[in-house]
Design an enzyme around this catalytic site. Structure first.
Site, PDB file in Angstrom:
ATOM      1  N   ARG A  51       0.817  -1.220   0.000  1.00  0.00           N
ATOM      2  CA  ARG A  51       0.000   0.000   0.000  1.00  0.00           C
ATOM      3  C   ARG A  51       0.846   1.262   0.000  1.00  0.00           C
ATOM      4  O   ARG A  51       0.343   2.345  -0.284  1.00  0.00           O
ATOM      5  CB  ARG A  51      -0.929  -0.004   1.211  1.00  0.00           C
ATOM      6  CG  ARG A  51      -2.045  -1.042   1.132  1.00  0.00           C
ATOM      7  CD  ARG A  51      -2.991  -0.929   2.308  1.00  0.00           C
ATOM      8  NE  ARG A  51      -2.305  -1.185   3.576  1.00  0.00           N
ATOM      9  CZ  ARG A  51      -2.884  -1.108   4.765  1.00  0.00           C
ATOM     10  NH1 ARG A  51      -4.167  -0.794   4.847  1.00  0.00           N
ATOM     11  NH2 ARG A  51      -2.208  -1.358   5.864  1.00  0.00           N
ATOM     12  N   LYS A  80       3.375 -18.945   6.025  1.00  0.00           N
ATOM     13  CA  LYS A  80       2.722 -19.374   7.253  1.00  0.00           C
ATOM     14  C   LYS A  80       2.516 -18.137   8.134  1.00  0.00           C
ATOM     15  O   LYS A  80       3.233 -17.150   8.002  1.00  0.00           O
ATOM     16  CB  LYS A  80       3.542 -20.471   7.950  1.00  0.00           C
ATOM     17  CG  LYS A  80       4.916 -20.031   8.475  1.00  0.00           C
ATOM     18  CD  LYS A  80       4.861 -19.640   9.925  1.00  0.00           C
ATOM     19  CE  LYS A  80       6.223 -19.309  10.466  1.00  0.00           C
ATOM     20  NZ  LYS A  80       6.191 -18.725  11.813  1.00  0.00           N
ATOM     21  N   ASP A 111       7.072 -23.468   4.033  1.00  0.00           N
ATOM     22  CA  ASP A 111       7.667 -23.596   5.367  1.00  0.00           C
ATOM     23  C   ASP A 111       9.171 -23.631   5.136  1.00  0.00           C
ATOM     24  O   ASP A 111       9.711 -24.643   4.678  1.00  0.00           O
ATOM     25  CB  ASP A 111       7.185 -24.866   6.065  1.00  0.00           C
ATOM     26  CG  ASP A 111       7.714 -24.984   7.496  1.00  0.00           C
ATOM     27  OD1 ASP A 111       8.732 -24.332   7.798  1.00  0.00           O
ATOM     28  OD2 ASP A 111       7.117 -25.702   8.302  1.00  0.00           O
ATOM     29  N   HIS A 112       9.846 -22.532   5.441  1.00  0.00           N
ATOM     30  CA  HIS A 112      11.255 -22.428   5.036  1.00  0.00           C
ATOM     31  C   HIS A 112      12.140 -23.467   5.714  1.00  0.00           C
ATOM     32  O   HIS A 112      13.219 -23.773   5.215  1.00  0.00           O
ATOM     33  CB  HIS A 112      11.795 -21.015   5.295  1.00  0.00           C
ATOM     34  CG  HIS A 112      11.994 -20.679   6.744  1.00  0.00           C
ATOM     35  ND1 HIS A 112      10.987 -20.175   7.529  1.00  0.00           N
ATOM     36  CD2 HIS A 112      13.086 -20.771   7.541  1.00  0.00           C
ATOM     37  CE1 HIS A 112      11.457 -19.968   8.757  1.00  0.00           C
ATOM     38  NE2 HIS A 112      12.713 -20.326   8.792  1.00  0.00           N
ATOM     39  N   LYS A 132      15.925 -26.162   4.312  1.00  0.00           N
ATOM     40  CA  LYS A 132      17.274 -26.211   4.892  1.00  0.00           C
ATOM     41  C   LYS A 132      18.007 -27.467   4.425  1.00  0.00           C
ATOM     42  O   LYS A 132      17.439 -28.543   4.329  1.00  0.00           O
ATOM     43  CB  LYS A 132      17.192 -26.160   6.419  1.00  0.00           C
ATOM     44  CG  LYS A 132      16.701 -24.820   6.954  1.00  0.00           C
ATOM     45  CD  LYS A 132      16.646 -24.828   8.465  1.00  0.00           C
ATOM     46  CE  LYS A 132      16.152 -23.494   8.998  1.00  0.00           C
ATOM     47  NZ  LYS A 132      17.104 -22.400   8.746  1.00  0.00           N
ATOM     48  N   GLU A 162      15.329 -19.665  19.818  1.00  0.00           N
ATOM     49  CA  GLU A 162      15.663 -18.330  19.331  1.00  0.00           C
ATOM     50  C   GLU A 162      16.161 -17.481  20.493  1.00  0.00           C
ATOM     51  O   GLU A 162      15.661 -17.594  21.619  1.00  0.00           O
ATOM     52  CB  GLU A 162      14.451 -17.651  18.696  1.00  0.00           C
ATOM     53  CG  GLU A 162      13.865 -18.389  17.507  1.00  0.00           C
ATOM     54  CD  GLU A 162      12.643 -17.677  16.958  1.00  0.00           C
ATOM     55  OE1 GLU A 162      12.774 -16.975  15.938  1.00  0.00           O
ATOM     56  OE2 GLU A 162      11.575 -17.818  17.554  1.00  0.00           O
ATOM     57  N   HIS A 182       6.554 -25.615  11.686  1.00  0.00           N
ATOM     58  CA  HIS A 182       7.963 -26.005  11.601  1.00  0.00           C
ATOM     59  C   HIS A 182       8.254 -27.335  12.302  1.00  0.00           C
ATOM     60  O   HIS A 182       8.795 -28.266  11.713  1.00  0.00           O
ATOM     61  CB  HIS A 182       8.863 -24.929  12.219  1.00  0.00           C
ATOM     62  CG  HIS A 182       8.824 -23.617  11.517  1.00  0.00           C
ATOM     63  ND1 HIS A 182       8.567 -23.495  10.172  1.00  0.00           N
ATOM     64  CD2 HIS A 182       9.036 -22.355  11.964  1.00  0.00           C
ATOM     65  CE1 HIS A 182       8.613 -22.221   9.832  1.00  0.00           C
ATOM     66  NE2 HIS A 182       8.895 -21.519  10.895  1.00  0.00           N
TER      67      HIS A 182
END
Length: 507
Positions: A56, A159, A188-189, A193, A227, A251
């Site tokens: 936008r 996601k 889903d990254h 991997k 994380e 994940h």
């Protein structure tokens, strides 16, 4: 021994138009545009391909290119930035201000997409929806209304797909009314991997492991995705989501599927996804009477991470002071089938933990009888550790004899396959691989509708069980491994989390 990585040219791909909705957002600037630049640098972006940012924001083409250039400086290693190649990549970029819920900007986008560069071959048309899930349906409706959802176009959904089973089904219905299932790529990254894909090679490309990959030989499985960061600028989204929706339902369950699946008949995309679906449908439900013993919710308080003070979750911007959203979750689940009956899978994921790391631990059963004398050392059961990040590796822990004449002294040692040391060079990251898989039309590493809905069908009763208990998440200090109840979750079974496997480099 080091095995030199063979020099293989990136496979040629057809030209494409990648239209990124949410093109000025965090995901696009931090991941998508840098990934597309690196694939361009590798020679995988055909001449005439275009990347079109959409949002936008009333930006010009030049403004968007400036943002993309800054994103490349911020998120691409210096040794991968080439002035001439960056300039070539920026020339591929265009921008159109569009409002997904009105007709504003759509005619301009349609005109751009329907006016390809002179002499270009027919291009693959891709729409990447890096937006709120609430915009997936309206955006697809507008793509249809303006004639942009052509039969050979593709749409990529980030996601989370909804926040529960009903909303996931509603999104799938809305998107599915415009695009057929083979045109829809739910990303889903984690599945992109390198080490995650190596689970398939490890299990089904070696005769060593597959005969042992069952309840007769495996004691339990641990999956940790940790994380160090907090909610950052995602407070508004995260407080409506929480760790179970944000990480576990997608994940971690996808990792469970790859560990637990049966051997597919081939690597054809539907064969792999069929076997993952069987795992999701075999997950034993966690009933209301098991919520307290099989699940733990946590929420971080102020503490220290990487030597620096960090605020508590309730002090983060955009978070209500009374929020009951979990930032940590630990679970004990079981796959209720012949191969895995009785083998617990322990999962945990959280924010503001001591290390940024993701790993899978396959803990084998101890030997049935020891022939070694007392004093030979404690016999430890074998375990296989697949490190997804950082320092991607596969380590097999064995018992060995200590060298020397002092008699039979045993100690554990590891056979370590470090990807960096063994193969060298740079490997494409997850988004690079998956973005190009969409161009190829290869959906193997993407989630099918029935997978998404099966995952929600298992996860939703846990959310309902938490809501029924009216309990706040257990507090934990930032920089620790979650609330003490997560330790009790696994130690009640006589097991322990393998925090000792985390190298200092991960901190």
């Amino acid at each position: 021994m080091s095995y030199p990585r063979p020099t293989v040219a990136a496979p040629a791909l057809p030209p494409f138009d990648y239209t990124v909705f949410g093109g000025t957002g965090d995901l696009a600037l931090r991941k998508l545009l840098p990934a597309l630049y690196l694939r361009d640098k590798a020679g995988q972006v055909a001449e005439g391909s275009r990347i079109i940012g959409v949002s936008r924001s009333p930006l010009s083409r030049g403004d968007f290119r400036a943002k993309a250039e800054q994103a490349i400086r911020d998120h691409v290693p210096a040794d991968e930035r080439d002035t001439a190649l960056v300039a070539r990549f920026l020339e591929r970029l265009d921008y159109v201000p569009v409002n997904a819920t009105t007709d504003e900007g759509w005619s301009e986008l349609a005109e751009l997409l329907n006016t390809p560069p002179s002499g270009r071959e027919p291009a693959v048309r891709i729409f990447y929806l890096a937006t709120s899930p609430s915009l997936f349906g309206p955006t697809c409706d507008q793509l249809r209304a303006f004639g942009l959802a052509i039969p050979d176009s593709r749409v990529v959904l980030e996601k989370p797909i909804g926040r529960d089973l009903a909303s996931a089904q509603a999104i799938n219905d809305q998107v599915g009314a415009v695009f057929s299932e083979p045109q829809i790529y739910r990303i889903d990254h984690y599945l992109g991997k390198e080490t995650v894909q190596n689970l398939l090679a490890l299990r089904f490309g070696n005769s060593l492991f597959e005969p042992l990959w069952n309840a007769d030989h495996i004691d339990h499985v641990q999956i940790t995705v940790a994380e160090t960061v907090g909610v950052e600028e995602r407070g508004g989204y995260y407080d409506q989501s929480g760790a179970l929706r944000d990480m576990v339902q997608n994940h971690l369950l996808q990792l469970v599927c790859l560990v637990g699946m049966e051997c597919p008949i081939s690597l054809a995309q539907e064969s792999v996804r069929d076997e993952k679906l069987k795992v999701l449908r075999s997950l034993k439900a966690i009933g209301a009477d098991e919520i307290g013993s099989c699940t733990v919710r946590g929420q971080y308080r102020a503490g220290a991470v990487a030597g620096g003070a960090v605020p508590g979750y309730l002090d983060e911007p955009g978070i209500p002071s009374s929020s009951g959203t979990e930032t940590f979750v630990a679970l004990k689940l079981e796959i209720d089938n012949w191969r895995w009956a009785g083998v617990p899978f322990y999962l945990r994921s959280g924010k503001r933990l001591p290390a940024k790391m993701s790993e899978i631990v396959i803990q084998f059963r101890p030997i049935r009888h020891s022939i070694f004398p007392q004093g030979a050392g404690e016999l430890q059961a074998n375990r296989l550790i697949v490190r997804l990040q950082p320092d991607e590796s596969i380590r097999l822990h064995l018992m060995t004899k200590e060298p020397g004449p002092g008699g039979m002294r045993l100690r554990p040692a590891a056979l370590n396959l470090s990807f960096a040391q063994t193969f060298g060079g740079r490997f494409p990251d997850a988004y690079e691989r998956l973005l190009m898989d969409v161009v190829r039309g290869n959906s193997t590493l993407f989630m099918r509708r029935d997978e998404v809905e099966a995952a929600w069908q298992w996860a939703e009763p846990i959310l309902d069980g938490w809501a029924a208990r009216h309990e706040m998440p257990k507090p934990y200090i930032a920089g620790t491994w979650g609330p003490s109840q997560s330790i009790a979750l696994i130690e009640r079974d006589g097991r322990t989390w393998h925090d000792d496997e985390i190298p200092a480099a991960a901190f």
